[in-house]
Design an enzyme around this catalytic site. Structure first.
Site, PDB file in Angstrom:
ATOM      1  CB  CYS A   1      -0.955  -0.010   1.189  1.00 62.01           C
ATOM      2  SG  CYS A   1      -2.161  -1.354   1.117  1.00 62.01           S
ATOM      3  NE  ARG A   2       6.998   1.835   1.918  1.00 59.26           N
ATOM      4  CZ  ARG A   2       7.359   0.679   2.490  1.00 59.26           C
ATOM      5  NH1 ARG A   2       7.115   0.445   3.757  1.00 59.26           N
ATOM      6  NH2 ARG A   2       7.970  -0.257   1.797  1.00 59.26           N
TER       7      ARG A   2
END
Length: 152
Positions: A45-46
């Protein structure tokens, strides 16, 4: 039922990591990339959100506003945005009612309490121009996303 190309998305009414309201009418004349990610503070997600941030000028050149969306609450989104160094990208919270927007789009994974990893490109009227769903551990290909943005 999952949202499809050509369909109109339900009304967006979310808060971003700065606690500002996000609605489609704020992006009049622009396309919007709704980039759903399951949870903040996870590596894929980062990387997904940092790819959007790193290519923000490319989105602007193509009259598109990218927005990262997950079920995390606003304070968590704020801390995460600061932690990963986001300056331009808005991170929206679909926290309460929990996953309601993702549910309306048919991309909420009930048994996990998260949205799927999905990119949905819409115009300022909410019409879906492009959509791509990914396996949860899969990082979206930013070049594929930018190509879709350029072609719409």
């Amino acid at each position: 039922m999952k949202i499809e190309v050509g369909a109109k998305i339900p009304e967006i009414n979310l808060r971003d990591h700065n606690d500002e309201e996000i609605t489609l009418d704020k992006f009049e004349g622009k396309n919007v990339l709704l980039s759903f990610h399951p949870l903040a503070w996870t590596s894929v997600c980062r990387n997904q959100m940092q790819a959007l941030e790193d290519n923000y000028k490319e989105f602007e050149k193509n009259n598109t506003v990218p927005i990262g969306i997950s079920v995390d609450p606003v304070p968590s989104k704020r801390a995460w945005a600061e932690n990963i160094g986001l300056k331009n990208l808005k991170l929206a919270s679909d926290f309460w009612p929990h996953g309601e927007f993702a549910s309306k789009l048919g991309i909420f994974i009930e048994e996990k309490g998260i949205s799927g990893r999905v990119n949905i490109l819409v115009n300022d009227q909410g019409k879906v121009l492009w959509i791509k769903e990914y396996d949860i551990p899969e990082l979206p290909d930013i070049n594929e996303v930018l190509t879709a943005v350029k072609n719409n």
